[in-house]
Design an enzyme around this catalytic site. Structure first.
Site, PDB file in Angstrom:
ATOM      1  N   LYS A 202      12.468   2.929 -31.568  1.00  0.00           N
ATOM      2  CA  LYS A 202      11.933   1.555 -31.526  1.00  0.00           C
ATOM      3  C   LYS A 202      12.353   0.765 -32.771  1.00  0.00           C
ATOM      4  O   LYS A 202      12.230  -0.443 -32.808  1.00  0.00           O
ATOM      5  CB  LYS A 202      10.407   1.585 -31.486  1.00  0.00           C
ATOM      6  CG  LYS A 202       9.802   2.059 -30.188  1.00  0.00           C
ATOM      7  CD  LYS A 202       8.368   1.588 -30.117  1.00  0.00           C
ATOM      8  CE  LYS A 202       7.481   2.446 -29.255  1.00  0.00           C
ATOM      9  NZ  LYS A 202       7.048   3.670 -29.830  1.00  0.00           N
ATOM     10  N   HIS A 263      -0.438  10.379 -31.189  1.00  0.00           N
ATOM     11  CA  HIS A 263      -0.949   9.724 -29.985  1.00  0.00           C
ATOM     12  C   HIS A 263      -1.664  10.739 -29.106  1.00  0.00           C
ATOM     13  O   HIS A 263      -1.200  11.861 -28.949  1.00  0.00           O
ATOM     14  CB  HIS A 263       0.203   9.157 -29.145  1.00  0.00           C
ATOM     15  CG  HIS A 263       0.669   7.805 -29.586  1.00  0.00           C
ATOM     16  ND1 HIS A 263       1.907   7.316 -29.273  1.00  0.00           N
ATOM     17  CD2 HIS A 263       0.045   6.828 -30.297  1.00  0.00           C
ATOM     18  CE1 HIS A 263       2.033   6.092 -29.770  1.00  0.00           C
ATOM     19  NE2 HIS A 263       0.924   5.786 -30.416  1.00  0.00           N
ATOM     20  N   TYR A 264      -2.788  10.305 -28.541  1.00  0.00           N
ATOM     21  CA  TYR A 264      -3.367  11.073 -27.448  1.00  0.00           C
ATOM     22  C   TYR A 264      -3.823  10.072 -26.403  1.00  0.00           C
ATOM     23  O   TYR A 264      -4.629   9.211 -26.723  1.00  0.00           O
ATOM     24  CB  TYR A 264      -4.556  11.922 -27.897  1.00  0.00           C
ATOM     25  CG  TYR A 264      -4.904  12.921 -26.814  1.00  0.00           C
ATOM     26  CD1 TYR A 264      -4.152  14.069 -26.635  1.00  0.00           C
ATOM     27  CD2 TYR A 264      -5.961  12.679 -25.940  1.00  0.00           C
ATOM     28  CE1 TYR A 264      -4.447  14.964 -25.614  1.00  0.00           C
ATOM     29  CE2 TYR A 264      -6.255  13.581 -24.922  1.00  0.00           C
ATOM     30  CZ  TYR A 264      -5.499  14.712 -24.766  1.00  0.00           C
ATOM     31  OH  TYR A 264      -5.772  15.598 -23.753  1.00  0.00           O
ATOM     32  N   PRO A 266       0.020  11.435 -25.566  1.00  0.00           N
ATOM     33  CA  PRO A 266       1.390  11.029 -25.876  1.00  0.00           C
ATOM     34  C   PRO A 266       2.164  10.832 -24.568  1.00  0.00           C
ATOM     35  O   PRO A 266       1.657  11.172 -23.499  1.00  0.00           O
ATOM     36  CB  PRO A 266       1.932  12.248 -26.629  1.00  0.00           C
ATOM     37  CG  PRO A 266       1.198  13.404 -26.053  1.00  0.00           C
ATOM     38  CD  PRO A 266      -0.174  12.896 -25.640  1.00  0.00           C
ATOM     39  N   SER A 267       3.369  10.305 -24.670  1.00  0.00           N
ATOM     40  CA  SER A 267       4.239  10.267 -23.477  1.00  0.00           C
ATOM     41  C   SER A 267       5.015  11.572 -23.364  1.00  0.00           C
ATOM     42  O   SER A 267       5.356  12.004 -22.273  1.00  0.00           O
ATOM     43  CB  SER A 267       5.252   9.123 -23.570  1.00  0.00           C
ATOM     44  OG  SER A 267       4.605   7.888 -23.543  1.00  0.00           O
ATOM     45  N   TYR A 269       5.237  15.609 -24.376  1.00  0.00           N
ATOM     46  CA  TYR A 269       4.353  16.706 -24.782  1.00  0.00           C
ATOM     47  C   TYR A 269       5.078  17.766 -25.604  1.00  0.00           C
ATOM     48  O   TYR A 269       5.213  18.916 -25.200  1.00  0.00           O
ATOM     49  CB  TYR A 269       3.666  17.293 -23.543  1.00  0.00           C
ATOM     50  CG  TYR A 269       2.656  16.313 -22.986  1.00  0.00           C
ATOM     51  CD1 TYR A 269       1.343  16.295 -23.442  1.00  0.00           C
ATOM     52  CD2 TYR A 269       3.036  15.359 -22.051  1.00  0.00           C
ATOM     53  CE1 TYR A 269       0.441  15.364 -22.972  1.00  0.00           C
ATOM     54  CE2 TYR A 269       2.131  14.425 -21.575  1.00  0.00           C
ATOM     55  CZ  TYR A 269       0.847  14.436 -22.037  1.00  0.00           C
ATOM     56  OH  TYR A 269      -0.057  13.503 -21.583  1.00  0.00           O
ATOM     57  N   HIS A 272       4.565  15.652 -32.124  1.00  0.00           N
ATOM     58  CA  HIS A 272       5.285  14.769 -33.054  1.00  0.00           C
ATOM     59  C   HIS A 272       4.273  13.835 -33.703  1.00  0.00           C
ATOM     60  O   HIS A 272       3.197  13.581 -33.162  1.00  0.00           O
ATOM     61  CB  HIS A 272       6.378  13.987 -32.318  1.00  0.00           C
ATOM     62  CG  HIS A 272       5.871  13.195 -31.158  1.00  0.00           C
ATOM     63  ND1 HIS A 272       5.717  13.727 -29.893  1.00  0.00           N
ATOM     64  CD2 HIS A 272       5.446  11.921 -31.065  1.00  0.00           C
ATOM     65  CE1 HIS A 272       5.243  12.810 -29.085  1.00  0.00           C
ATOM     66  NE2 HIS A 272       5.050  11.698 -29.772  1.00  0.00           N
ATOM     67  N   HIS A 274       3.741  10.052 -35.746  1.00  0.00           N
ATOM     68  CA  HIS A 274       4.307   8.720 -35.957  1.00  0.00           C
ATOM     69  C   HIS A 274       4.041   8.275 -37.394  1.00  0.00           C
ATOM     70  O   HIS A 274       2.915   8.379 -37.887  1.00  0.00           O
ATOM     71  CB  HIS A 274       3.653   7.703 -35.012  1.00  0.00           C
ATOM     72  CG  HIS A 274       3.774   8.060 -33.560  1.00  0.00           C
ATOM     73  ND1 HIS A 274       4.552   7.345 -32.687  1.00  0.00           N
ATOM     74  CD2 HIS A 274       3.227   9.063 -32.823  1.00  0.00           C
ATOM     75  CE1 HIS A 274       4.481   7.886 -31.485  1.00  0.00           C
ATOM     76  NE2 HIS A 274       3.679   8.938 -31.536  1.00  0.00           N
TER      77      HIS A 274
HETATM   78  P1  M7G Z   1       4.710   9.240 -27.726  1.00  0.00           P
HETATM   79  O1  M7G Z   1       3.415   9.162 -28.430  1.00  0.00           O
HETATM   80  O2  M7G Z   1       4.989  10.539 -27.019  1.00  0.00           O
HETATM   81  O3  M7G Z   1       4.849   8.127 -26.624  1.00  0.00           O
HETATM   82  O4  M7G Z   1       5.822   8.939 -28.808  1.00  0.00           O
HETATM   83  P2  M7G Z   1       5.137   6.584 -26.601  1.00  0.00           P
HETATM   84  O5  M7G Z   1       6.624   6.459 -26.358  1.00  0.00           O
HETATM   85  O6  M7G Z   1       4.368   6.110 -25.407  1.00  0.00           O
HETATM   86  O7  M7G Z   1       4.674   6.015 -27.891  1.00  0.00           O
HETATM   87  C1  M7G Z   1       7.158   9.254 -28.634  1.00  0.00           C
HETATM   88  C2  M7G Z   1       7.931   8.456 -29.654  1.00  0.00           C
HETATM   89  O8  M7G Z   1       9.284   8.841 -29.597  1.00  0.00           O
HETATM   90  C3  M7G Z   1       7.893   6.951 -29.344  1.00  0.00           C
HETATM   91  O9  M7G Z   1       7.529   6.239 -30.510  1.00  0.00           O
HETATM   92  C4  M7G Z   1       9.301   6.642 -28.846  1.00  0.00           C
HETATM   93  O10 M7G Z   1       9.732   5.332 -29.198  1.00  0.00           O
HETATM   94  C5  M7G Z   1      10.119   7.701 -29.538  1.00  0.00           C
HETATM   95  N1  M7G Z   1      11.320   8.090 -28.793  1.00  0.00           N
HETATM   96  C6  M7G Z   1      11.409   8.277 -27.468  1.00  0.00           C
HETATM   97  N2  M7G Z   1      12.662   8.658 -27.146  1.00  0.00           N
HETATM   98  C7  M7G Z   1      13.110   8.978 -25.787  1.00  0.00           C
HETATM   99  C8  M7G Z   1      13.387   8.739 -28.304  1.00  0.00           C
HETATM  100  C9  M7G Z   1      14.734   9.108 -28.584  1.00  0.00           C
HETATM  101  O11 M7G Z   1      15.556   9.452 -27.748  1.00  0.00           O
HETATM  102  N3  M7G Z   1      15.065   9.087 -29.918  1.00  0.00           N
HETATM  103  C10 M7G Z   1      14.188   8.699 -30.894  1.00  0.00           C
HETATM  104  N4  M7G Z   1      14.624   8.685 -32.153  1.00  0.00           N
HETATM  105  N5  M7G Z   1      12.924   8.341 -30.627  1.00  0.00           N
HETATM  106  C11 M7G Z   1      12.515   8.368 -29.342  1.00  0.00           C
END
Ligand code: M7G
Length: 332
Positions: A202, A263-264, A266-267, A269, A272, A274
Site C-alpha cells: 500500500k 489485524h483481527y 486479517p485477510s 492467515y 504478520h 503492521h
Molecule cells: P491483513 O491484515 O492480512 O489484511 O494485512 P488487509 O489487506 O485487509 O489489511 C495484509 C497486509 O499485507 C496488507 O496491509 C496488504 O496491503 C499487504 N500485502 C498484501 N499483499 C498481497 C502484498 C504483497 O504482495 N506484497 C506486500 N509487500 N504487501 C502485501
C-alpha cells in the site's frame, strides 16, 4: 533508500522506480509474462486491454478507485490512487506546469494545473487473476459487528478459514526471496523468533507521511492473533524491538511515531504485524480491527491463554460467508 528532510515532510530522493510490486502476478496479465522494466522504470502496459466491468468502490476524499474488470479474459481488480503531494516537487510544479483559469472573483481564483507527466503519477495496484473473494474484499458493503468467543472461533471461524481463505503464496514468495527480495528492509532469519520486514504494497515509499511496513514471521504455523500464547512472547518482543530499530535506522522515524498492530480478522492467515506512521490514518487501524502489539504482549504476559479464551469483536461485510455461518449458528 535515501530520505531528504525538507521540513515538515520527509521525502525519498531515490524512490524505487521499478514497477514489479504493482504489476500483476500470474501468466497472461502477470508480471512473469511481462518484459522487464527499463532503467527509467517504464514497463509494458499490462492494463491497455483492461475492460471495466464495475466500480467496486471509490472515494473522492482518499482519491482512490477500486475497479473490477478483465485483462485478456482473466478477472482482475485494479486500484488507482492519487499519491500525496511532495514538498521537494513544489518548485518544479510551479515552474513547469500549465495553468488554466477556472474562475476569478475579487481576490479568489481557481485553476486547473497540469503538472509535467512525471509529477502526475497514479499508484496502481493490479490483482490478476483475481478471485471472487478479492472482488468482495474491495466492494463497498454494509459492515456488521460480530462478537466472537473462543468457542465460536473453534466451531465456526476456524473451519471457515481452513476451507476458504486467501492464498498466502505471496507471503511464502517473500520469505523464500522469490519476490520483493530487493525491498526487504530487515530480516532476522531465526526460524522461531525471526521475521522479514518490508514495505507494505500500500506504500509507494515516496514520502514518510504514509509510511507502511509489514513484518512477516518465518514460522508458518501461526494463523492469527487467536493462535498466540505466551510461548510466542519472544517472537512478538523481537518483532517489536527489531522492527522499530530498523525503521528508526532506515527511515529516521522513531518508535513513538509508529502505530504497530495486528489485524483481527486479517485477510491473510500467516502471522504478520503492521507498522504504520501515526500521522497516517491507515485503512484498518480502527478499534474494530487493530490490536496494538504492545497490548497483545501485555495481555499474553498477564494470561498465557488470553487469545484462546477472550471474546474478540470485529466487523464483517454483510455478504461475508463467515457472517452467514455465524447466523446459521445463531450467533448473529
Ligand atoms: P491483513 O491484515 O492480512 O489484511 O494485512 P488487509 O489487506 O485487509 O489489511 C495484509 C497486509 O499485507 C496488507 O496491509 C496488504 O496491503 C499487504 N500485502 C498484501 N499483499 C498481497 C502484498 C504483497 O504482495 N506484497 C506486500 N509487500 N504487501 C502485501
Amino acid at each position: 533508500m535515501k530520505m531528504a528532510d525538507t521540513g515538515k515532510r520527509e521525502v525519498c530522493e531515490d524512490a524505487d522506480e521499478t514497477c514489479k510490486p504493482t504489476a500483476a502476478k500470474l501468466p497472461k496479465c502477470g508480471a512473469d509474462n511481462q518484459p522487464d522494466c527499463d532503467g527509467g522504470g517504464e514497463c509494458a502496459n499490462v492494463l491497455s486491454g483492461f475492460e471495466v466491468k464495475s466500480v467496486l468502490r471509490d472515494s473522492a476524499r482518499d482519491k482512490t478507485i477500486f475497479i473490477h474488470g478483465t485483462v485478456e479474459d482473466q478477472e482482475a481488480v485494479v486500484i488507482l490512487e492519487k499519491t500525496p503531494m511532495r514538498q521537494d516537487n513544489l518548485a518544479e510544479i510551479f515552474q513547469e506546469s500549465r495553468l488554466k483559469l477556472q474562475m476569478k472573483n475579487d481576490i479568489y481564483s481557481t485553476y486547473q494545473l497540469q503538472p509535467p507527466a512525471h509529477l502526475n503519477e497514479i499508484k496502481t495496484t493490479v490483482i490478476c487473476p483475481a478471485t471472487q473473494k478479492h472482488v468482495k474484499k474491495y466492494l463497498s458493503q454494509e459492515m456488521l459487528l460480530v462478537e466472537e468467543t473462543g468457542e465460536d472461533y473453534l466451531s465456526t471461524t476456524l473451519p471457515y478459514i481452513e476451507s476458504q481463505s486467501f492464498s498466502v503464496q505471496w507471503v511464502y514468495n517473500i520469505l523464500e526471496k522469490k519476490a520483493e527480495a530487493d525491498r526487504i528492509v530487515f530480516e532476522d532469519p531465526d526460524p522461531d523468533t525471526g521475521f522479514v520486514l518490508l514495505p507494505d504494497f500500500k506504500w509507494d515509499q515516496k514520502q514518510l507521511y504514509d509510511l507502511y511496513l509489514i513484518a512477516i514471521v518465518h514460522r508458518r504455523n501461526i494463523k492469527s492473533l487467536r493462535d498466540l500464547t505466551s510461548d510466542h512472547l519472544p517472537l512478538l518482543r523481537n518483532i517489536s524491538k527489531k522492527g522499530k530499530e530498523s525503521i528508526q535506522k532506515q527511515y529516521g522515524m522513531s518508535a513513538c511515531k509508529l502505530r504497530v498492530y495486528l489485524h483481527y480478522q486479517p485477510s491473510y492467515y500467516h502471522l504478520h504485524v503492521h507498522f504504520t506512521s501515526l500521522n497516517y490514518d491507515a485503512p484498518g487501524c480502527g478499534v474494530e480491527r487493530a490490536h496494538l502489539l504492545t497490548d497483545v504482549i501485555m495481555n499474553l504476559e498477564a494470561d498465557p491463554q488470553y487469545y484462546q479464551n477472550r471474546t474478540i469483536t470485529y466487523t464483517l461485510r454483510a455478504d461475508d460467508n463467515l457472517l452467514l455461518r455465524f447466523r446459521e449458528a445463531g450467533r448473529c
